[in-house]
Design a protein around this motif. Structure first.
Motif, PDB file in Angstrom:
ATOM      1  N   ASP A  48      34.313  33.294  67.063  1.00  0.00           N
ATOM      2  CA  ASP A  48      33.100  33.228  67.889  1.00  0.00           C
ATOM      3  C   ASP A  48      31.938  33.880  67.137  1.00  0.00           C
ATOM      4  OD1 ASP A  48      31.071  33.464  69.761  1.00  0.00           O
ATOM      5  OD2 ASP A  48      32.440  33.896  71.423  1.00  0.00           O
ATOM      6  N   ARG A  49      31.003  33.079  66.663  1.00  0.00           N
ATOM      7  CA  ARG A  49      29.903  33.605  65.849  1.00  0.00           C
ATOM      8  C   ARG A  49      28.955  34.497  66.645  1.00  0.00           C
ATOM      9  NH1 ARG A  49      27.982  28.816  61.706  1.00  0.00           N
ATOM     10  NH2 ARG A  49      29.973  28.606  60.618  1.00  0.00           N
ATOM     11  N   ASP A  50      28.974  34.359  67.968  1.00  0.00           N
ATOM     12  CA  ASP A  50      28.119  35.214  68.798  1.00  0.00           C
ATOM     13  C   ASP A  50      28.651  36.638  68.891  1.00  0.00           C
ATOM     14  OD1 ASP A  50      26.155  33.422  69.340  1.00  0.00           O
ATOM     15  OD2 ASP A  50      27.066  32.680  71.201  1.00  0.00           O
ATOM     16  N   VAL A  51      29.943  36.823  68.583  1.00  0.00           N
ATOM     17  CA  VAL A  51      30.548  38.159  68.672  1.00  0.00           C
ATOM     18  C   VAL A  51      30.453  38.836  67.313  1.00  0.00           C
ATOM     19  CG1 VAL A  51      32.677  39.448  69.109  1.00  0.00           C
ATOM     20  CG2 VAL A  51      32.100  37.481  70.541  1.00  0.00           C
ATOM     21  N   ARG A  52      29.703  39.941  67.273  1.00  0.00           N
ATOM     22  CA  ARG A  52      29.483  40.625  66.000  1.00  0.00           C
ATOM     23  C   ARG A  52      30.172  41.981  65.925  1.00  0.00           C
ATOM     24  NH1 ARG A  52      23.128  39.551  64.472  1.00  0.00           N
ATOM     25  NH2 ARG A  52      23.153  37.268  64.700  1.00  0.00           N
ATOM     26  N   ALA A  53      30.719  42.455  67.037  1.00  0.00           N
ATOM     27  CA  ALA A  53      31.498  43.700  67.057  1.00  0.00           C
ATOM     28  C   ALA A  53      32.391  43.672  68.288  1.00  0.00           C
ATOM     29  CB  ALA A  53      30.586  44.928  67.083  1.00  0.00           C
ATOM     30  N   ILE A  54      33.502  44.395  68.212  1.00  0.00           N
ATOM     31  CA  ILE A  54      34.487  44.401  69.304  1.00  0.00           C
ATOM     32  C   ILE A  54      34.838  45.840  69.657  1.00  0.00           C
ATOM     33  CG2 ILE A  54      36.828  43.715  69.996  1.00  0.00           C
ATOM     34  CD1 ILE A  54      36.603  41.492  67.781  1.00  0.00           C
ATOM     35  N   VAL A  55      34.781  46.143  70.949  1.00  0.00           N
ATOM     36  CA  VAL A  55      35.213  47.451  71.461  1.00  0.00           C
ATOM     37  C   VAL A  55      36.567  47.258  72.133  1.00  0.00           C
ATOM     38  CG1 VAL A  55      34.734  49.283  73.130  1.00  0.00           C
ATOM     39  CG2 VAL A  55      32.868  48.326  71.758  1.00  0.00           C
ATOM     40  N   LEU A  56      37.509  48.129  71.813  1.00  0.00           N
ATOM     41  CA  LEU A  56      38.862  48.035  72.369  1.00  0.00           C
ATOM     42  C   LEU A  56      39.152  49.285  73.177  1.00  0.00           C
ATOM     43  CD1 LEU A  56      41.581  46.438  72.314  1.00  0.00           C
ATOM     44  CD2 LEU A  56      42.142  47.681  70.231  1.00  0.00           C
ATOM     45  N   THR A  57      39.522  49.114  74.450  1.00  0.00           N
ATOM     46  CA  THR A  57      39.785  50.276  75.290  1.00  0.00           C
ATOM     47  C   THR A  57      40.901  49.968  76.289  1.00  0.00           C
ATOM     48  OG1 THR A  57      38.696  51.972  76.650  1.00  0.00           O
ATOM     49  CG2 THR A  57      38.051  49.690  77.057  1.00  0.00           C
ATOM     50  N   GLY A  58      41.272  50.956  77.097  1.00  0.00           N
ATOM     51  CA  GLY A  58      42.330  50.780  78.086  1.00  0.00           C
ATOM     52  C   GLY A  58      41.789  50.966  79.491  1.00  0.00           C
ATOM     53  N   SER A  59      42.401  50.281  80.456  1.00  0.00           N
ATOM     54  CA  SER A  59      41.990  50.427  81.853  1.00  0.00           C
ATOM     55  C   SER A  59      42.733  51.601  82.488  1.00  0.00           C
ATOM     56  CB  SER A  59      42.295  49.149  82.630  1.00  0.00           C
ATOM     57  OG  SER A  59      43.693  48.896  82.610  1.00  0.00           O
ATOM     58  N   GLY A  60      42.170  52.149  83.560  1.00  0.00           N
ATOM     59  CA  GLY A  60      42.841  53.236  84.272  1.00  0.00           C
ATOM     60  C   GLY A  60      42.763  54.545  83.521  1.00  0.00           C
ATOM     61  N   LYS A  61      43.810  55.350  83.668  1.00  0.00           N
ATOM     62  CA  LYS A  61      43.764  56.724  83.148  1.00  0.00           C
ATOM     63  C   LYS A  61      44.204  56.861  81.701  1.00  0.00           C
ATOM     64  CE  LYS A  61      44.510  58.977  87.631  1.00  0.00           C
ATOM     65  NZ  LYS A  61      45.442  59.778  88.457  1.00  0.00           N
ATOM     66  N   ASN A  62      44.767  55.793  81.132  1.00  0.00           N
ATOM     67  CA  ASN A  62      45.324  55.896  79.780  1.00  0.00           C
ATOM     68  C   ASN A  62      44.932  54.714  78.911  1.00  0.00           C
ATOM     69  OD1 ASN A  62      47.258  58.310  80.152  1.00  0.00           O
ATOM     70  ND2 ASN A  62      47.811  56.955  81.852  1.00  0.00           N
ATOM     71  N   PHE A  63      44.980  54.947  77.608  1.00  0.00           N
ATOM     72  CA  PHE A  63      44.765  53.847  76.663  1.00  0.00           C
ATOM     73  C   PHE A  63      46.010  52.961  76.661  1.00  0.00           C
ATOM     74  CE2 PHE A  63      44.946  51.999  72.372  1.00  0.00           C
ATOM     75  CZ  PHE A  63      43.726  51.334  72.347  1.00  0.00           C
ATOM     76  N   SER A  64      47.145  53.506  76.220  1.00  0.00           N
ATOM     77  CA  SER A  64      48.401  52.760  76.307  1.00  0.00           C
ATOM     78  C   SER A  64      49.612  53.659  76.114  1.00  0.00           C
ATOM     79  CB  SER A  64      48.456  51.640  75.266  1.00  0.00           C
ATOM     80  OG  SER A  64      49.701  50.956  75.354  1.00  0.00           O
ATOM     81  N   TYR A  65      50.622  53.442  76.951  1.00  0.00           N
ATOM     82  CA  TYR A  65      51.909  54.127  76.794  1.00  0.00           C
ATOM     83  C   TYR A  65      52.737  53.534  75.660  1.00  0.00           C
ATOM     84  CZ  TYR A  65      51.616  56.578  81.354  1.00  0.00           C
ATOM     85  OH  TYR A  65      51.260  57.400  82.395  1.00  0.00           O
ATOM     86  N   GLY A  66      52.231  52.436  75.026  1.00  0.00           N
ATOM     87  CA  GLY A  66      52.982  51.825  73.934  1.00  0.00           C
ATOM     88  C   GLY A  66      53.949  50.763  74.419  1.00  0.00           C
ATOM     89  N   LEU A  67      54.988  50.535  73.649  1.00  0.00           N
ATOM     90  CA  LEU A  67      55.946  49.471  73.952  1.00  0.00           C
ATOM     91  C   LEU A  67      56.493  49.599  75.370  1.00  0.00           C
ATOM     92  CD1 LEU A  67      57.594  47.076  72.635  1.00  0.00           C
ATOM     93  CD2 LEU A  67      59.400  48.757  72.262  1.00  0.00           C
ATOM     94  N   ASP A  68      56.446  48.486  76.111  1.00  0.00           N
ATOM     95  CA  ASP A  68      56.982  48.451  77.473  1.00  0.00           C
ATOM     96  C   ASP A  68      58.496  48.255  77.379  1.00  0.00           C
ATOM     97  OD1 ASP A  68      57.616  48.027  80.118  1.00  0.00           O
ATOM     98  OD2 ASP A  68      55.954  46.650  80.496  1.00  0.00           O
ATOM     99  N   LEU A  69      59.222  49.374  77.334  1.00  0.00           N
ATOM    100  CA  LEU A  69      60.676  49.300  77.110  1.00  0.00           C
ATOM    101  C   LEU A  69      61.413  48.473  78.154  1.00  0.00           C
ATOM    102  CD1 LEU A  69      62.077  52.702  75.791  1.00  0.00           C
ATOM    103  CD2 LEU A  69      62.363  50.439  74.783  1.00  0.00           C
TER     104      LEU A  69
END
Length: 274
Positions: A48-69
């Motif tokens: 997508d040429r309109d996208v020149r930067a990407i912000v990555l974040t998590g919803s709720g209280k945490n970014f990520s607990y990692g692998l969903d065992l």
């Protein structure tokens, strides 16, 4: 983008895309949807040429607990129950390569990526942020390369990419102990660039930096990232291939069964080296 995903939401505004982890596992844990969708999400953003930067974040209280065992246990149980036969190990090897591809999609995206981390960032969460260009965190952020505590060698990116981010002693301390570190320590060792008071401030700063990048000439920005990445492509690729083969050979163990059981039963594990 118009598409709905199970593991992320994608919002695009003023040349900046925000990708937010939404689970569906607890603490934005990375289940089947995450590993399947990330290559598609980042390939589309990359194109997508309109996208020149990407912000990555998590919803709720945490970014990520990692692998969903609980959600991903199937591929592990197949390996564990397969004994010495080659087929389950070959299938597991293919699974590891496919999962590596989800994180590679972030690392290989030609668009600069900025992570804003709050709360827990564990295991696969660290694999994910090791693949972005710039990392910000809130004061409450906590990080852990925790795979060792499950009797696993981290195999989807942390051990391949963190050597390019952290000094060797700090990385080995994190990977060999599986300990938790707070945001202040993460900043001190260079895992994150800056720590902000809270999640909102960290996310706002990530968007400010994304806007700064987006205001620069896009082909030049892509060129800078490409030239910087060139120095690491061969090293990271070789490391990922090696760990996939290593885990296909050695991951199935009594200690892995014990590590997973102890996690689910919330008790200390008793590892024997078998």
């Amino acid at each position: 983008m118009g598409d709905t995903y199970e593991s992320v939401t994608v919002d695009i505004d003023n040349h900046v895309a925000r990708v937010t982890l939404i689970g569906p596992g607890k603490g934005n844990a990375m289940g089947p949807a995450f590993w399947a969708e990330m290559p598609e999400v980042f390939a589309r953003l990359d194109a997508d040429r309109d996208v020149r930067a990407i912000v990555l974040t998590g919803s709720g209280k945490n970014f990520s607990y990692g692998l969903d065992l609980p959600a991903m246990g199937g591929s592990l149980s197949d390996v564990l129950s397969g004994g010495a036969s080659a087929r389950p190990r070959a299938d597991f090897h293919a699974t590891v390569l496919r999962m590596q591809g989800a994180i590679n999609a972030v690392a290989d995206c030609r668009t600069p990526t900025i992570a804003s981390v709050h709360g827990w960032c564990i295991g696969g969460g660290v694999d994910l942020i090791s693949a972005v260009d710039i990392r910000y965190a809130s004061a409450d952020a906590k990080f852990s390369v925790r795979e060792v505590k499950l009797a696993m060698v981290a195999d989807v990116g942390s051990l391949a990419r963190l050597p390019l981010i952290l000094s060797d002693g700090h990385l080995r301390e994190l990977a060999l102990t599986g300990k938790d570190i707070d945001a202040a320590r993460a900043e001190k060792i260079g895992l994150v660039n800056i720590v902000f008071d809270d999640a909102d401030a960290s996310l706002a700063a990530a968007h400010d930096t994304a806007a700064e990048i987006a205001a620069n000439p896009p082909l030049t920005v892509a060129g800078i990232k490409d030239v910087l990445d060139q120095q690491r492509v061969a090293q990271v690729s070789a490391s990922l291939r090696y760990v996939a083969a290593w885990n296909a050979a050695f991951l199935p163990s009594k200690d892995l069964t014990e590590g997973i059981s102890a996690t689910f039963e919330k008790r200390p594990p008793n590892f024997t080296g078998e």
